[in-house]
Motif scaffolding. Structure first.
Motif, PDB file in Angstrom:
ATOM      1  N   THR A   1       0.835  -1.196   0.000  1.00 46.00           N
ATOM      2  CA  THR A   1       0.000   0.000   0.000  1.00 46.00           C
ATOM      3  C   THR A   1       0.876   1.254   0.000  1.00 46.00           C
ATOM      4  O   THR A   1       2.074   1.182   0.271  1.00 46.00           O
TER       5      THR A   1
ATOM      6  N   ASP B   1       1.264   3.271   2.178  1.00 42.90           N
ATOM      7  CA  ASP B   1       1.855   3.481   3.503  1.00 42.90           C
ATOM      8  C   ASP B   1       2.792   2.350   3.914  1.00 42.90           C
ATOM      9  O   ASP B   1       3.382   2.393   4.983  1.00 42.90           O
TER      10      ASP B   1
ATOM     11  N   HIS C   1       1.970  -1.261   3.883  1.00 46.68           N
ATOM     12  CA  HIS C   1       1.391  -2.528   4.344  1.00 46.68           C
ATOM     13  C   HIS C   1       1.559  -3.606   3.277  1.00 46.68           C
ATOM     14  O   HIS C   1       1.426  -3.350   2.085  1.00 46.68           O
TER      15      HIS C   1
ATOM     16  N   ALA D   1      -2.141   4.051   9.452  1.00 48.55           N
ATOM     17  CA  ALA D   1      -1.424   4.715   8.367  1.00 48.55           C
ATOM     18  C   ALA D   1      -1.018   6.117   8.793  1.00 48.55           C
ATOM     19  O   ALA D   1      -1.749   6.795   9.526  1.00 48.55           O
ATOM     20  N   SER D   2       0.130   6.548   8.319  1.00 45.61           N
ATOM     21  CA  SER D   2       0.573   7.909   8.617  1.00 45.61           C
ATOM     22  C   SER D   2      -0.342   8.932   7.960  1.00 45.61           C
ATOM     23  O   SER D   2      -0.506  10.048   8.458  1.00 45.61           O
TER      24      SER D   2
ATOM     25  N   VAL E   1      -4.100   5.803   1.215  1.00 43.95           N
ATOM     26  CA  VAL E   1      -4.382   4.369   1.310  1.00 43.95           C
ATOM     27  C   VAL E   1      -5.839   4.110   0.948  1.00 43.95           C
ATOM     28  O   VAL E   1      -6.156   3.189   0.175  1.00 43.95           O
TER      29      VAL E   1
ATOM     30  N   ILE F   1      -8.929   1.770   7.918  1.00 45.32           N
ATOM     31  CA  ILE F   1      -7.640   2.471   7.973  1.00 45.32           C
ATOM     32  C   ILE F   1      -7.790   3.589   8.988  1.00 45.32           C
ATOM     33  O   ILE F   1      -8.708   4.413   8.875  1.00 45.32           O
TER      34      ILE F   1
ATOM     35  N   ARG G   1      -5.724   6.715  11.293  1.00 44.53           N
ATOM     36  CA  ARG G   1      -4.520   7.552  11.339  1.00 44.53           C
ATOM     37  C   ARG G   1      -3.636   7.122  12.507  1.00 44.53           C
ATOM     38  O   ARG G   1      -4.100   6.990  13.640  1.00 44.53           O
TER      39      ARG G   1
ATOM     40  N   GLN H   1       4.581   4.513   9.716  1.00 39.67           N
ATOM     41  CA  GLN H   1       4.022   3.999   8.465  1.00 39.67           C
ATOM     42  C   GLN H   1       3.837   2.488   8.523  1.00 39.67           C
ATOM     43  O   GLN H   1       4.634   1.766   9.132  1.00 39.67           O
ATOM     44  N   GLY H   2       2.778   2.013   7.864  1.00 36.65           N
ATOM     45  CA  GLY H   2       2.600   0.589   7.594  1.00 36.65           C
ATOM     46  C   GLY H   2       2.341  -0.292   8.788  1.00 36.65           C
ATOM     47  O   GLY H   2       2.637  -1.491   8.743  1.00 36.65           O
TER      48      GLY H   2
END
Length: 337
Positions: free
Chosen positions: A113, A115, A117, A162-163, A168, A206, A208, A214-215
């Motif tokens: 993804t 981010d 994943h 996810a950042s 995503v 998802i 934040r 990340q991930g």
């Protein structure tokens, strides 16, 4: 020839791999307490399934130095859909490659993804055929309900950290045809998105990452059935020293019953019930919540999701993340069966 409906290219979430530094404790949690069947051992991994999971396995437990999601896989609606989704991902410049997959599954497209994943797409899946002693008299049930623990039925959904939620989410919409059912915003910032490719309220979420990492992985959910099962499970977890983070209660967003716990290896697991709402409208509109409604979003019944863990703890842990309280390594577990 008409183009296929992008909304129906992904059928459902098929499986997840969890890494754990405490493989015996993690296996004990999923088999002795959640009643999952073991179907295979290979190397440092054990393969498990719920009694209504249709395939050879839905959960792979792999020994590793830190808790985290190894990967998760979605099954497409046809072999042609697999090829189309893989092409879309490749054309969208996301890293991906074809692999010959592992036990119980065939040709697979592995991709990352925006981010970071690790996700997979696949079509070929070996159906589970129960031996005589496990064959259920209920024809729509893949195997008998186990006489151990308070058994989960099947894998239900996946929640990723996810950042930045929006890239995503958009990649899932664009390349996988998933639809955003609900989302939470803080001004112009998306704090979370809940997506589905079928009538379920969500199969992938998802959120934040409050630490900006990340991930990372937030939780995997397994489906029980009715809220009473979560109450019974909470009593069981208290008796056996498993850390309960929040619940039992019911989310406002998705309307599903929840109970969050930490398995002994440190991964968060949700026990989910009632299915939540089912999206039957072909012309539904995404529902947007704001942070002003966060108490209703998280728990209709008033349970508080603790900020110090729920909104910051993910796996793999990153500094200065706070560990679950008490920390997973301090959790008392029984010996593996």
């Amino acid at each position: 020839m008409t183009e296929p409906d992008l909304r129906h290219e992904i059928a459902h979430l098929a499986r997840i791999e969890l890494h754990t530094p405490d493989p015996d404790g993690t296996l004990w949690f999923f088999t002795s307490l959640l009643g999952m069947y073991e179907t295979k051992r290979e190397g440092q991994s054990v393969y498990l399934r719920g009694y209504e999971d249709p395939y050879q396995w839905s959960l792979k437990i792999t020994e590793g130095p830190a808790p985290k999601m190894g990967h998760a896989a979605l099954r497409t609606s046809s072999p042609e859909a697999l090829e189309r989704r893989a092409k879309s991902i490749t054309d969208g410049n996301l890293p991906g490659e074809w692999t010959e997959d592992e036990y119980g599954y065939g040709k697979t497209f592995a991709f990352t993804t925006p981010d970071g994943h690790d996700l997979r797409l696949l079509w070929e899946a070996e159906k589970y055929r129960a031996p005589a002693e496990l064959k259920s008299r209920i024809l729509t049930r893949a195997s008998k309900k186990p006489l151990q623990g308070i058994p989960v039925k099947r894998i239900d959904h996946l929640n990723l950290l996810a950042s930045d939620v929006t890239p995503v989410k958009r990649s899932f919409e664009r390349h996988l045809g998933m639809q955003t059912r609900e989302r939470v915003v803080d001004g112009d910032v998306e704090m979370g998105a809940w997506l589905s490719s079928n009538i379920l309220g969500h199969e992938v979420a998802i959120m934040r990452d409050a630490l900006g990492a990340q991930g990372r992985f937030h939780h995997v959910a397994f489906y029980y059935g009715v809220p009473q099962h979560n109450i019974d499970a909470a009593e069981m977890f208290r008796e056996y020293g498993v850390t309960i983070e929040a619940g039992p209660d019911r989310h406002g967003l998705t309307q599903g019953s929840f109970l969050y716990v930490f398995e002994p290896g440190g991964n968060r697991v949700e026990l989910f019930g009632d299915c939540g709402f089912l999206e039957l409208e072909p012309d539904f509109e995404t529902k947007t919540w704001t942070m002003d409604d966060i108490d209703v979003v998280t728990a209709i019944g008033g349970a508080k999701l603790p900020w110090e863990t729920y909104f910051t703890y993910g796996t793999p842990p990153v500094a200065p993340a706070l560990s679950p309280h008490p920390a997973p390594e301090e959790t008392t577990v029984a010996p593996a069966a």
